[in-house]
Design a protein around this motif. Structure first.
Motif, PDB file in Angstrom:
ATOM      1  N   THR A  42      -0.523  -0.468  -4.522  1.00  0.00           N
ATOM      2  CA  THR A  42      -1.494   0.868  -4.740  1.00  0.00           C
ATOM      3  C   THR A  42      -0.657   2.096  -4.509  1.00  0.00           C
ATOM      4  O   THR A  42      -0.032   2.165  -3.707  1.00  0.00           O
ATOM      5  CB  THR A  42      -2.602   0.715  -4.058  1.00  0.00           C
ATOM      6  N   ASP A  43      -1.118   3.167  -4.948  1.00  0.00           N
ATOM      7  CA  ASP A  43      -1.016   4.494  -4.834  1.00  0.00           C
ATOM      8  C   ASP A  43      -1.857   5.347  -5.397  1.00  0.00           C
ATOM      9  O   ASP A  43      -2.468   5.226  -6.290  1.00  0.00           O
ATOM     10  CB  ASP A  43       0.623   4.793  -5.346  1.00  0.00           C
ATOM     11  N   VAL A  44      -1.835   6.623  -4.829  1.00  0.00           N
ATOM     12  CA  VAL A  44      -2.749   7.668  -5.183  1.00  0.00           C
ATOM     13  C   VAL A  44      -2.242   8.685  -6.307  1.00  0.00           C
ATOM     14  O   VAL A  44      -2.817   9.285  -6.932  1.00  0.00           O
ATOM     15  CB  VAL A  44      -3.303   8.615  -3.756  1.00  0.00           C
ATOM     16  N   LEU A 101       4.945  16.294  -2.399  1.00  0.00           N
ATOM     17  CA  LEU A 101       4.464  16.498  -0.861  1.00  0.00           C
ATOM     18  C   LEU A 101       3.561  15.382  -0.659  1.00  0.00           C
ATOM     19  O   LEU A 101       3.415  14.960   0.515  1.00  0.00           O
ATOM     20  CB  LEU A 101       3.643  17.889  -0.866  1.00  0.00           C
ATOM     21  N   VAL A 102       2.831  14.830  -1.369  1.00  0.00           N
ATOM     22  CA  VAL A 102       1.741  13.558  -1.222  1.00  0.00           C
ATOM     23  C   VAL A 102       2.660  12.799  -0.774  1.00  0.00           C
ATOM     24  O   VAL A 102       2.003  11.655   0.163  1.00  0.00           O
ATOM     25  CB  VAL A 102       1.056  13.529  -2.510  1.00  0.00           C
ATOM     26  N   ALA A 103       3.760  12.369  -0.866  1.00  0.00           N
ATOM     27  CA  ALA A 103       4.693  11.432  -0.380  1.00  0.00           C
ATOM     28  C   ALA A 103       5.122  11.517   1.013  1.00  0.00           C
ATOM     29  O   ALA A 103       5.863  10.609   1.554  1.00  0.00           O
ATOM     30  CB  ALA A 103       5.778  11.054  -1.334  1.00  0.00           C
ATOM     31  N   LEU A 113       0.780  -1.088  -0.146  1.00  0.00           N
ATOM     32  CA  LEU A 113      -0.051  -0.179  -0.091  1.00  0.00           C
ATOM     33  C   LEU A 113       0.865   1.140  -0.031  1.00  0.00           C
ATOM     34  O   LEU A 113       1.884   1.255   0.533  1.00  0.00           O
ATOM     35  CB  LEU A 113      -0.741  -0.088   1.407  1.00  0.00           C
ATOM     36  N   CYS A 114       0.416   2.343  -0.971  1.00  0.00           N
ATOM     37  CA  CYS A 114       1.324   3.499  -0.848  1.00  0.00           C
ATOM     38  C   CYS A 114       2.633   3.143  -1.425  1.00  0.00           C
ATOM     39  O   CYS A 114       3.752   3.188  -0.814  1.00  0.00           O
ATOM     40  CB  CYS A 114       1.696   4.279   0.454  1.00  0.00           C
ATOM     41  N   CYS A 115       2.595   2.417  -2.583  1.00  0.00           N
ATOM     42  CA  CYS A 115       3.896   1.846  -3.095  1.00  0.00           C
ATOM     43  C   CYS A 115       4.836   2.678  -3.712  1.00  0.00           C
ATOM     44  O   CYS A 115       6.039   2.304  -3.771  1.00  0.00           O
ATOM     45  CB  CYS A 115       3.461   0.649  -4.129  1.00  0.00           C
ATOM     46  N   GLY A 174      -5.553   4.907  -6.565  1.00  0.00           N
ATOM     47  CA  GLY A 174      -6.351   5.261  -5.301  1.00  0.00           C
ATOM     48  C   GLY A 174      -6.130   5.480  -4.253  1.00  0.00           C
ATOM     49  O   GLY A 174      -4.986   5.167  -3.964  1.00  0.00           O
ATOM     50  N   ASP A 175      -7.173   6.002  -3.282  1.00  0.00           N
ATOM     51  CA  ASP A 175      -6.778   6.345  -2.017  1.00  0.00           C
ATOM     52  C   ASP A 175      -6.901   4.967  -1.172  1.00  0.00           C
ATOM     53  O   ASP A 175      -7.797   4.255  -1.025  1.00  0.00           O
ATOM     54  CB  ASP A 175      -7.903   7.118  -1.597  1.00  0.00           C
ATOM     55  N   LEU A 176      -5.524   4.655  -0.509  1.00  0.00           N
ATOM     56  CA  LEU A 176      -5.136   3.759   0.400  1.00  0.00           C
ATOM     57  C   LEU A 176      -6.196   2.431   0.024  1.00  0.00           C
ATOM     58  O   LEU A 176      -6.122   1.927  -1.252  1.00  0.00           O
ATOM     59  CB  LEU A 176      -5.671   3.880   1.940  1.00  0.00           C
ATOM     60  N   VAL A 177      -6.794   1.689   0.815  1.00  0.00           N
ATOM     61  CA  VAL A 177      -7.260   0.270   0.480  1.00  0.00           C
ATOM     62  C   VAL A 177      -8.554   0.499  -0.487  1.00  0.00           C
ATOM     63  O   VAL A 177      -8.944  -0.387  -1.281  1.00  0.00           O
ATOM     64  CB  VAL A 177      -7.971  -0.281   1.741  1.00  0.00           C
ATOM     65  N   ALA A 184       2.802  -1.203   4.402  1.00  0.00           N
ATOM     66  CA  ALA A 184       2.479   0.201   4.290  1.00  0.00           C
ATOM     67  C   ALA A 184       3.637   0.995   4.576  1.00  0.00           C
ATOM     68  O   ALA A 184       3.891   1.178   5.930  1.00  0.00           O
ATOM     69  CB  ALA A 184       1.078   0.570   4.682  1.00  0.00           C
ATOM     70  N   ASN A 185       4.332   1.882   3.626  1.00  0.00           N
ATOM     71  CA  ASN A 185       4.988   2.948   4.010  1.00  0.00           C
ATOM     72  C   ASN A 185       4.332   4.039   3.703  1.00  0.00           C
ATOM     73  O   ASN A 185       4.537   4.748   2.592  1.00  0.00           O
ATOM     74  CB  ASN A 185       6.341   2.891   3.420  1.00  0.00           C
ATOM     75  N   ALA A 186       3.140   4.566   4.415  1.00  0.00           N
ATOM     76  CA  ALA A 186       2.278   5.716   3.981  1.00  0.00           C
ATOM     77  C   ALA A 186       3.179   6.962   4.612  1.00  0.00           C
ATOM     78  O   ALA A 186       4.118   6.903   5.585  1.00  0.00           O
ATOM     79  CB  ALA A 186       1.004   5.475   4.795  1.00  0.00           C
TER      80      ALA A 186
HETATM   81  C1  SAM Z   1       6.670   7.329   1.817  1.00  0.00           C
HETATM   82  S1  SAM Z   1       6.221   7.412   0.248  1.00  0.00           S
HETATM   83  C2  SAM Z   1       6.470   5.431   0.146  1.00  0.00           C
HETATM   84  C3  SAM Z   1       6.803   4.945  -1.276  1.00  0.00           C
HETATM   85  C4  SAM Z   1       7.158   3.390  -1.223  1.00  0.00           C
HETATM   86  N1  SAM Z   1       6.629   2.562  -0.523  1.00  0.00           N
HETATM   87  C5  SAM Z   1       8.689   3.221  -0.584  1.00  0.00           C
HETATM   88  O1  SAM Z   1       8.992   2.925   0.909  1.00  0.00           O
HETATM   89  O2  SAM Z   1       9.541   3.757  -1.287  1.00  0.00           O
HETATM   90  C6  SAM Z   1       4.577   7.356   0.320  1.00  0.00           C
HETATM   91  C7  SAM Z   1       3.896   7.047  -0.777  1.00  0.00           C
HETATM   92  O3  SAM Z   1       2.154   6.894  -0.475  1.00  0.00           O
HETATM   93  C8  SAM Z   1       1.687   7.721  -1.358  1.00  0.00           C
HETATM   94  N2  SAM Z   1       0.177   7.994  -0.813  1.00  0.00           N
HETATM   95  C9  SAM Z   1       0.232   9.411  -0.199  1.00  0.00           C
HETATM   96  N3  SAM Z   1      -1.108   9.355   0.300  1.00  0.00           N
HETATM   97  C10 SAM Z   1      -1.745   8.303  -0.226  1.00  0.00           C
HETATM   98  C11 SAM Z   1      -3.160   7.985  -0.157  1.00  0.00           C
HETATM   99  N4  SAM Z   1      -4.139   8.715   0.489  1.00  0.00           N
HETATM  100  N5  SAM Z   1      -3.332   6.540  -0.752  1.00  0.00           N
HETATM  101  C12 SAM Z   1      -2.544   5.830  -1.374  1.00  0.00           C
HETATM  102  N6  SAM Z   1      -1.305   6.314  -1.534  1.00  0.00           N
HETATM  103  C13 SAM Z   1      -0.717   7.405  -0.796  1.00  0.00           C
HETATM  104  C14 SAM Z   1       2.603   8.608  -2.222  1.00  0.00           C
HETATM  105  O4  SAM Z   1       1.995   8.963  -3.555  1.00  0.00           O
HETATM  106  C15 SAM Z   1       3.897   8.014  -1.899  1.00  0.00           C
HETATM  107  O5  SAM Z   1       4.270   7.146  -3.185  1.00  0.00           O
END
Ligand code: SAM
Length: 263
Positions: free
Chosen positions: A125-127, A191-193, A97-99, A149-152, A168-170
């Motif tokens: 998944t990723d948003v 910023l979203v990351a 999740l949040c890939c 999409g958004d999380l799960v 998950a690394n959110a």
């Molecule tokens: C800290 S990064 C981690 C990326 C990857 N898992 C890694 O460890 O390299 C967080 C990721 O979460 C995604 N993200 C942020 N909000 C999200 C959401 N609501 N749903 C899914 N993905 C989201 C971001 O786009 C970003 O790619």
């Protein structure tokens, strides 16, 4: 005689200047202009964006501008995920999740596909569409499905109650702390990351709350976090019926929530 490229990188603040010089020369030998790469590095672009890959769990994971660079601390999640998946029998379902780049799922596929073959069902998944494009390029050849999409909410409904390992690394940096991050992250990663909301844990709490619905019996949630955020997440996980503990790796500066569903 000293290497002028190393000296230049050192002046620009690169700590591992010798190693960076060798990697930039390698990238240039594959067709990029060395001067162009060095100038961009001096201007503060992350080395990994210039090389087009990041070192992660012994792999060169493809990365590109606009996508989060995988960090070494996240290797802790991957190692525990591999352990948990190896312990399962029959078909196994893993979700990253949040890939982002797809780094976690790529290592899972590389480590497990040989042994598990078609028994391994892998989803990511990723948003962010930029991350999803890259993850699809990287993970498609490994038989993983990448959902936007958004999380799960992005996951196929049919996975509810069937996930063996949810990694998950959110984002978990408090909004107000993003501006204090190093420029490489603040100015070159989306910023979203990074932004995890007012206290940094908004997305993490949502992941923990939704996990019980998606995990199968005995399924495992692995969530990267900080030491400050862990206690609240442990309480939240326990309140949702998960058996939770914290993982810590001082050498890599890694902290994670490890939570298991009953069964
Ligand atoms: C800290 S990064 C981690 C990326 C990857 N898992 C890694 O460890 O390299 C967080 C990721 O979460 C995604 N993200 C942020 N909000 C999200 C959401 N609501 N749903 C899914 N993905 C989201 C971001 O786009 C970003 O790619």
């Amino acid at each position: 005689m000293s290497d002028p490229l190393v000296a230049r990188l050192r002046r620009a603040g690169c700590v591992a200047a010798e190693e960076e010089a060798a990697l930039l020369r390698e990238a240039a030998s594959a067709g990029s202009s060395l001067e162009g790469l060095v100038a961009r590095r001096e201007a503060g672009e992350p080395l990994e964006h210039l090389l087009g890959w990041a070192a992660f769990c012994g792999l060169r994971v493809p990365v590109r501008a606009g996508v989060f660079v995988p960090r070494r601390r996240t290797e802790l999640l991957v190692e525990r995920a591999i352990e948990a998946l190896r312990a399962r029998t029959g078909s196994v379902v893993a979700v990253d999740l949040c890939c982002g780049s797809g780094a976690v799922a790529l290592v899972l596929a590389t480590a497990l596909r040989g042994a598990l073959g078609d028994r391994l069902e892998l989803h990511a998944t990723d948003v962010d569409p930029v991350a999803v494009d890259l993850a699809r390029d990287t993970l498609g050849p490994h038989g993983a499905l990448v959902h936007e999409g958004d999380l799960v909410e992005a996951l196929p409904r049919g996975l509810r109650g069937r996930v063996d390992v949810l990694v998950a690394n959110a984002p978990y940096v408090p909004s107000g702390a993003v501006r204090t991050m190093p420029s490489e992250a603040r100015d070159h990663e989306p910023l979203v990351a990074l932004d995890g909301g007012a206290d940094g844990s908004e997305l993490q709490r949502r992941v923990v709350r939704s996990a019980p619905e998606w995990l199968g019996p005995g399924g495992t949630l692995l969530l990267e976090t900080s030491q400050a955020q862990l206690p609240d997440l442990l309480r939240l996980a326990a309140g949702r019926g998960l058996a939770a503990d914290g993982l810590r790796d001082d050498e890599r500066g890694a902290t994670a929530l490890h939570a298991r569903a009953a069964g």
